[in-house]
Design an enzyme around this catalytic site. Structure first.
Site, PDB file in Angstrom:
ATOM      1  N   HIS A   5       0.809  -1.218   0.000  1.00  0.00           N
ATOM      2  CA  HIS A   5       0.000   0.000   0.000  1.00  0.00           C
ATOM      3  C   HIS A   5       0.840   1.265   0.000  1.00  0.00           C
ATOM      4  CE1 HIS A   5      -3.147  -2.930   0.876  1.00  0.00           C
ATOM      5  NE2 HIS A   5      -3.744  -2.186  -0.022  1.00  0.00           N
ATOM      6  N   GLU A  65     -10.796 -11.215  -4.651  1.00  0.00           N
ATOM      7  CA  GLU A  65      -9.368 -11.030  -4.365  1.00  0.00           C
ATOM      8  C   GLU A  65      -8.790 -12.107  -3.463  1.00  0.00           C
ATOM      9  OE1 GLU A  65      -8.742  -7.218  -2.466  1.00  0.00           O
ATOM     10  OE2 GLU A  65     -10.501  -7.434  -1.194  1.00  0.00           O
ATOM     11  N   CYS A  87      -9.425  -4.188 -10.971  1.00  0.00           N
ATOM     12  CA  CYS A  87      -8.940  -2.953 -10.342  1.00  0.00           C
ATOM     13  C   CYS A  87      -7.601  -3.131  -9.633  1.00  0.00           C
ATOM     14  CB  CYS A  87      -9.985  -2.376  -9.385  1.00  0.00           C
ATOM     15  SG  CYS A  87     -10.297  -3.446  -7.976  1.00  0.00           S
TER      16      CYS A  87
HETATM   17  C1  PEP Z   1      -6.430  -5.568  -4.864  1.00  0.00           C
HETATM   18  O1  PEP Z   1      -6.255  -6.309  -3.898  1.00  0.00           O
HETATM   19  O2  PEP Z   1      -6.098  -5.864  -6.037  1.00  0.00           O
HETATM   20  C2  PEP Z   1      -7.018  -4.237  -4.667  1.00  0.00           C
HETATM   21  C3  PEP Z   1      -7.321  -3.455  -5.686  1.00  0.00           C
HETATM   22  O3  PEP Z   1      -7.210  -3.831  -3.393  1.00  0.00           O
HETATM   23  P1  PEP Z   1      -6.060  -3.235  -2.455  1.00  0.00           P
HETATM   24  O4  PEP Z   1      -4.823  -3.085  -3.272  1.00  0.00           O
HETATM   25  O5  PEP Z   1      -6.557  -1.958  -1.912  1.00  0.00           O
HETATM   26  O6  PEP Z   1      -5.927  -4.288  -1.381  1.00  0.00           O
HETATM   27 MG    MG Z   2      -7.211  -5.874  -2.023  1.00  0.00          MG
END
Ligand code: PEP
Ligand code: MG
Length: 564
Positions: A202, A447, A518
């Site tokens: 992140h 996911e 995404c």
């Molecule tokens: C993912 O896991 O691909 C996603 C878009 O969510 P995040 O990166 O916020 O966990």
């Molecule tokens: Mg995610």
């Protein structure tokens, strides 16, 4: 000249001065660069502080009743040994000469180096010695404050406190907090290179969205890069260069210029409709973390927000957001998007997404947080908090096309529970006389492998599905997305990942359930042809990648082999 390799985030190149951050930043020691002639007096300051502290320790032993508390005497004796050990004394003196810095900074640099060596020793006794060393350095720092310094004598002293930096610095650190990222610019820091992290951690996602060129998972920077030296951070290639000669520097300056020209060129694609050469229309949306990014999404031609990561809105707060705070943030985004769709993901707290301090404790103490009470699990365990956010999303939905996206779904039971809770939020809003979209669409992040494999069981409860490949890869390949030691195993083209993605897309298509992607994969132009070929038509990505992916799509043919 030498270079260090990591994983680059962003495309830019920065040429600036290294700002090497201590692991002991809580010691609140500032770097002061001193001129050559003050090195001897700085060394004397340090020697005086050591002698002074040693005298204190001797005095304690002399005044000590030997018949009692033998352990205490041994401890003080061992402190004296460490204090007079050449590793600490000579090492710190060497740091003064090498870095041309004040004694305080030199001490902390040496402490850091020694403590890293202590950490490598798998013996509790030696680990404990690290704490002794830290205690001694703290006492020496106290002594140094009363010994005086070269500040007053030296008009050339340049102070570099964390808050007062000349522009164009590149931060070199072991790690950086997500909450510190937005503050970097005001400190004159234009980019950073850290040892921890991977491209889908992140910290990297946020750096990308804040357009801070950076390198993650880069090793030994703190040992090899000198404080204040000129370095080049090439985020495109993930390379950090020091000691560059004139030729290399001018090469990089030319590349900086070319990048600027390319950015301008990409901007010309902004208003062109996104379709393949065989006229298949593709929707490119943006992932955003902050309401202000909605404007940037529009500026980069996004046709909507495919993922609003709501947890990032509240990172710098000490308490969970109120309904009004949630509502205003979403309303802000919807207004900027001016009729374009906005998908709001409910809180995905936990794992490497930080929590406001007063509510974080229960999550932070989890032994394995990525497999713990993260995301929807946290919300289902904290219904009031979940309801607060849901009411705000629903109220916002009255002002523009809004959808709700549920993170980390593993079983259809969770969707059923969420739907019930959304229903009760609607009942409450109705009783308050507040308006909302009664037909708001509810989707799930796909996911985790269980959701991908059992997608057909989830579809009856979903209005749409969104592939979150960052976590899907983490959980399928059993690699922590934040751990740079295993980031080389993070392989989006692993057969298991491709099978899962293809299974989700084909299952959704066969049941007419809208599906999008995404995860970071959506913004990777090396994957675009593959994703088109397996049938994806909706992509959501960091806004910085939209025009590059568009450029690629404009040259692609959906019904061709993806090698073309
Ligand atoms: C993912 O896991 O691909 C996603 C878009 O969510 P995040 O990166 O916020 O966990
Ligand atoms: Mg995610």
């Amino acid at each position: 000249m030498f270079s260090l390799q990591g994983k680059g985030i962003g495309n830019d190149i920065i040429i600036g001065k290294a700002r090497v951050q201590s692991n002991y930043s809580n010691f609140d020691v500032q770097l002061k660069v001193i001129s050559e002639k003050y090195i001897p007096s700085e060394e004397i300051r340090l020697e005086e502080a050591i002698a002074d502290l040693d005298n204190d320790l001797k005095e304690i032993i002399a005044n000590y009743n030997l018949n009692q508390k033998e352990d205490f005497r041994n401890l003080i004796e061992s402190h004296r040994l460490i204090l007079n050990d050449s590793l600490l004394v000579k090492g710190a003196l060497h740091q003064i000469t090498k870095n041309k810095c004040n004694a305080e900074w030199a001490l902390v640099q040496q402490l850091e180096m020694l403590s890293e060596q202590f950490d490598k020793i798998k013996n509790n006794y030696f680990r404990e010695r690290k704490h002794d060393l830290e205690q001694l350095v703290l006492q020496l720092l106290n002594k140094l404050t009363s010994i005086g310094n070269n500040d007053t004598q030296n008009s050339n002293v340049s102070k570099q406190s964390a808050n007062k930096l000349d522009p164009k610095y590149i931060l070199i650190a072991k790690d950086i907090l997500v909450t510190d990222l937005p503050k970097l610019e005001q400190q004159g820091i234009l980019g950073f290179a850290i040892e921890n992290g991977s491209p889908t951690s992140h910290i990297a996602i946020l750096a990308r969205s804040l357009e801070i060129p950076s390198i993650v998972g880069i090793q030994s920077t703190k040992q090899l890069i000198l404080q204040g030296e000129e370095i080049i951070l090439d985020a495109e290639c993930g390379v950090l260069i020091t000691g560059a000669d004139k030729e290399v520097l001018s090469n990089y300056e030319a590349r900086q210029k070319n990048k600027y020209i390319r950015k301008e060129k990409l901007q010309s694609l902004k208003h062109i409709e996104c379709e393949t050469t065989d006229k298949v229309k593709i929707k490119l949306m943006a992932n955003i973390e902050q309401p202000e990014e909605a404007k940037k999404a529009i500026d980069n031609g996004a046709v909507g927000i495919g993922l609003l990561r709501s947890e990032f809105l509240f990172l710098n707060k000490n308490a969970m957001p109120t309904e009004e705070e949630h509502y205003n943030a979403y309303l802000n985004v919807l207004k900027t998007m001016n009729g374009k769709p906005v998908t709001i993901r409910t809180l995905d707290y936990g794992a490497d997404k930080l929590m406001p301090s007063d509510t974080s404790k229960s999550i932070n103490i989890e032994f394995n947080p990525a497999l713990g009470q993260r995301a929807i699990r946290f919300c289902l365990a904290n219904i009031q908090l979940f309801l607060t956010q849901l009411r705000a999303i629903l109220r916002a939905s009255f002002h523009g096309q809004t959808s709700i996206l549920l993170p980390l779904i593993t079983h259809h039971d969770e969707i059923i529970k969420c739907r019930e809770i959304i229903q009760s939020a609607m009942v409450e809003l109705s009783s308050r006389g507040q308006k909302f979209d009664k037909d708001i669409k509810i989707g799930a992040m796909i996911e985790v492998p269980s959701a991908a494999i059992s997608i057909s069981e989830l579809i009856p409860y979903l209005d749409f599905a969104s592939l979150g490949t960052n976590d899907l890869i983490q959980y399928t390949l059993a690699i922590d997305r934040t751990n740079n030691k295993v980031s080389n195993l993070y392989n989006p083209n692993h057969p298991a990942i491709m099978k899962l993605i293809e299974h989700v897309v084909s299952s959704c298509k066969s049941k007419s359930c809208p599906v999008s992607i995404c995860g970071e994969l959506a913004g990777d132009t090396n994957q675009t042809d593959y994703l088109l070929k397996i049938g994806l038509r909706n992509f959501s990505m960091n806004y910085t990648e939209i025009l590059k992916v568009k450029e690629k799509i404009l040259k692609s043919k959906v019904n061709s082999s993806f090698n073309q």
